[in-house]
Design a protein around this motif. Sequence first.
Motif, PDB file in Angstrom:
ATOM      1  N   SER A  35      42.170  30.975  63.495  1.00 35.63           N
ATOM      2  CA  SER A  35      42.745  30.538  64.768  1.00 35.63           C
ATOM      3  C   SER A  35      42.706  29.023  64.937  1.00 35.63           C
ATOM      4  O   SER A  35      43.485  28.469  65.706  1.00 35.63           O
ATOM      5  N   ARG A  36      41.801  28.335  64.220  1.00 38.35           N
ATOM      6  CA  ARG A  36      41.684  26.871  64.329  1.00 38.35           C
ATOM      7  C   ARG A  36      41.633  26.260  62.932  1.00 38.35           C
ATOM      8  O   ARG A  36      40.614  25.714  62.507  1.00 38.35           O
ATOM      9  N   PRO A  37      42.745  26.320  62.194  1.00 33.13           N
ATOM     10  CA  PRO A  37      42.750  25.837  60.805  1.00 33.13           C
ATOM     11  C   PRO A  37      42.702  24.317  60.721  1.00 33.13           C
ATOM     12  O   PRO A  37      43.034  23.606  61.673  1.00 33.13           O
ATOM     13  N   SER A  38      42.305  23.846  59.556  1.00 32.65           N
ATOM     14  CA  SER A  38      42.288  22.417  59.262  1.00 32.65           C
ATOM     15  C   SER A  38      43.522  22.077  58.439  1.00 32.65           C
ATOM     16  O   SER A  38      44.186  22.958  57.891  1.00 32.65           O
ATOM     17  N   HIS A  39      43.835  20.788  58.333  1.00 33.73           N
ATOM     18  CA  HIS A  39      45.000  20.359  57.556  1.00 33.73           C
ATOM     19  C   HIS A  39      44.771  20.556  56.056  1.00 33.73           C
ATOM     20  O   HIS A  39      45.705  20.750  55.296  1.00 33.73           O
ATOM     21  N   GLY A  40      43.548  20.474  55.618  1.00 33.87           N
ATOM     22  CA  GLY A  40      43.223  20.659  54.214  1.00 33.87           C
ATOM     23  C   GLY A  40      42.049  21.607  54.073  1.00 33.87           C
ATOM     24  O   GLY A  40      41.599  22.214  55.035  1.00 33.87           O
ATOM     25  N   VAL A  41      41.529  21.708  52.853  1.00 38.68           N
ATOM     26  CA  VAL A  41      40.420  22.632  52.620  1.00 38.68           C
ATOM     27  C   VAL A  41      39.092  21.902  52.432  1.00 38.68           C
ATOM     28  O   VAL A  41      38.029  22.500  52.568  1.00 38.68           O
ATOM     29  N   SER A  42      39.136  20.600  52.147  1.00 37.95           N
ATOM     30  CA  SER A  42      37.898  19.864  51.882  1.00 37.95           C
ATOM     31  C   SER A  42      36.976  19.834  53.098  1.00 37.95           C
ATOM     32  O   SER A  42      35.762  20.053  52.970  1.00 37.95           O
ATOM     33  N   LEU A  43      37.521  19.580  54.273  1.00 38.52           N
ATOM     34  CA  LEU A  43      36.696  19.527  55.481  1.00 38.52           C
ATOM     35  C   LEU A  43      36.077  20.883  55.807  1.00 38.52           C
ATOM     36  O   LEU A  43      34.880  20.952  56.106  1.00 38.52           O
ATOM     37  N   PRO A  44      36.841  21.995  55.765  1.00 39.74           N
ATOM     38  CA  PRO A  44      36.205  23.296  55.985  1.00 39.74           C
ATOM     39  C   PRO A  44      35.094  23.601  54.981  1.00 39.74           C
ATOM     40  O   PRO A  44      34.056  24.151  55.355  1.00 39.74           O
ATOM     41  N   VAL A  45      35.303  23.247  53.705  1.00 39.10           N
ATOM     42  CA  VAL A  45      34.266  23.492  52.695  1.00 39.10           C
ATOM     43  C   VAL A  45      33.031  22.654  52.989  1.00 39.10           C
ATOM     44  O   VAL A  45      31.892  23.147  52.943  1.00 39.10           O
ATOM     45  N   PHE A  46      33.235  21.372  53.303  1.00 33.77           N
ATOM     46  CA  PHE A  46      32.106  20.489  53.610  1.00 33.77           C
ATOM     47  C   PHE A  46      31.355  20.984  54.836  1.00 33.77           C
ATOM     48  O   PHE A  46      30.114  21.008  54.850  1.00 33.77           O
ATOM     49  N   SER A  47      32.091  21.394  55.874  1.00 33.66           N
ATOM     50  CA  SER A  47      31.458  21.889  57.094  1.00 33.66           C
ATOM     51  C   SER A  47      30.685  23.177  56.822  1.00 33.66           C
ATOM     52  O   SER A  47      29.575  23.377  57.333  1.00 33.66           O
ATOM     53  N   PHE A  48      31.272  24.054  56.025  1.00 32.63           N
ATOM     54  CA  PHE A  48      30.614  25.293  55.629  1.00 32.63           C
ATOM     55  C   PHE A  48      29.305  24.998  54.902  1.00 32.63           C
ATOM     56  O   PHE A  48      28.265  25.624  55.162  1.00 32.63           O
ATOM     57  N   CYS A  49      29.344  24.020  54.002  1.00 33.60           N
ATOM     58  CA  CYS A  49      28.153  23.684  53.234  1.00 33.60           C
ATOM     59  C   CYS A  49      27.079  23.029  54.100  1.00 33.60           C
ATOM     60  O   CYS A  49      25.884  23.296  53.930  1.00 33.60           O
ATOM     61  N   LEU A  50      27.488  22.183  55.041  1.00 30.27           N
ATOM     62  CA  LEU A  50      26.517  21.587  55.956  1.00 30.27           C
ATOM     63  C   LEU A  50      25.838  22.663  56.798  1.00 30.27           C
ATOM     64  O   LEU A  50      24.614  22.660  56.971  1.00 30.27           O
ATOM     65  N   GLY A  51      26.659  23.565  57.348  1.00 34.59           N
ATOM     66  CA  GLY A  51      26.089  24.650  58.142  1.00 34.59           C
ATOM     67  C   GLY A  51      25.169  25.523  57.322  1.00 34.59           C
ATOM     68  O   GLY A  51      24.084  25.916  57.777  1.00 34.59           O
ATOM     69  N   GLY A  52      25.598  25.829  56.101  1.00 36.26           N
ATOM     70  CA  GLY A  52      24.774  26.649  55.225  1.00 36.26           C
ATOM     71  C   GLY A  52      23.488  25.957  54.806  1.00 36.26           C
ATOM     72  O   GLY A  52      22.430  26.590  54.711  1.00 36.26           O
ATOM     73  N   LEU A  53      23.571  24.653  54.560  1.00 33.41           N
ATOM     74  CA  LEU A  53      22.387  23.899  54.163  1.00 33.41           C
ATOM     75  C   LEU A  53      21.360  23.876  55.288  1.00 33.41           C
ATOM     76  O   LEU A  53      20.159  24.083  55.056  1.00 33.41           O
ATOM     77  N   ALA A  54      21.827  23.613  56.510  1.00 33.96           N
ATOM     78  CA  ALA A  54      20.916  23.607  57.660  1.00 33.96           C
ATOM     79  C   ALA A  54      20.273  24.980  57.852  1.00 33.96           C
ATOM     80  O   ALA A  54      19.062  25.097  58.084  1.00 33.96           O
TER      81      ALA A  54
END
Length: 296
Positions: free
Chosen positions: A175-194
């Motif tokens: 429902s709230r996509p990003s223009h590319g995939v790098s930001l979603p992957v980075f955000s996913f990894c930050l959330g997962g790391l925390a």
Amino acid sequence: MTVETVQASRTGMWASLAVALCGAIWGGFWLPLRWLETQGLGGAWVSVIFFGVAALVPLPFMLRKSAWEGFASQLVTGTLLGLAFTLYTVSLVMTEVINAILLFYLTPVWSTLAGMALLGERMSWQRGLAIALGFGGMVFILGFDNGLPLPSNPGDLLALVSGMLWAAGTMRSFSRPSHGVSLPVFSFCLGGLAASLAVAGAAMALGSPVAALSDAGQAVPWAVLIALVFFVPPNFLVLWAAQRIDSGRVGILLMTEVLAGALTAWLFAGEDFGAMEFTGTALILCACLVEVLGRR
């Protein structure tokens, strides 16, 4: 049929294939996790290493300021998905592989319920049947011995909760996509790391074996290599696809993990896969199929 329709259809096809491939890869994900555990590296720390390595990979693609557009929104989505994956990863070493996989893959059921509650979708007979089949499958998997078949250990509970969080995250990604995939992957990894650091800290305080870190020096390089081969590529694929196909469809196609997980658990771990487990698997697969057909 317009050019735009053809392009959308092709994109949906490739996205669907990407998710199915990721599910098949993740079906054998428990094998390196348990091997690393035997080397003294607990599941919580494996998750920390995996997300730490994966967070570095998309950074070269985010050198432009425009690549950070919508970071706050993506971070919320990434935190949901990252926490889901962390809990699921830990559950794989805390309970039987089959239980963890099948409880996690009640995600299409949660997607159906969320669609009705948040998106105003009507309760059709297809959706009602999907919910009944999904919970029926859980009953068969967990058994009838002690009355209502609720998760019987912390690993089961983590797998169940992780599926709910994954459904919420993939719905938000679509429902709230990003223009590319790098930001979603980075955000996913930050959330997962925390989330992984929090889980590792809590596990250490409780003395849980998932936070084991004894004689793990030789295992760490292997964990980095496994992350680069089996963790990073599927992250890019599934998060790219989740912005192009809806959450219910993602849940269905990732069910290839159930098949791969069941097969590898039977072949390499000697886990039972009898009539009860087979029936439960069939019911959950049917729930996913009905859920998808009901959304068409």
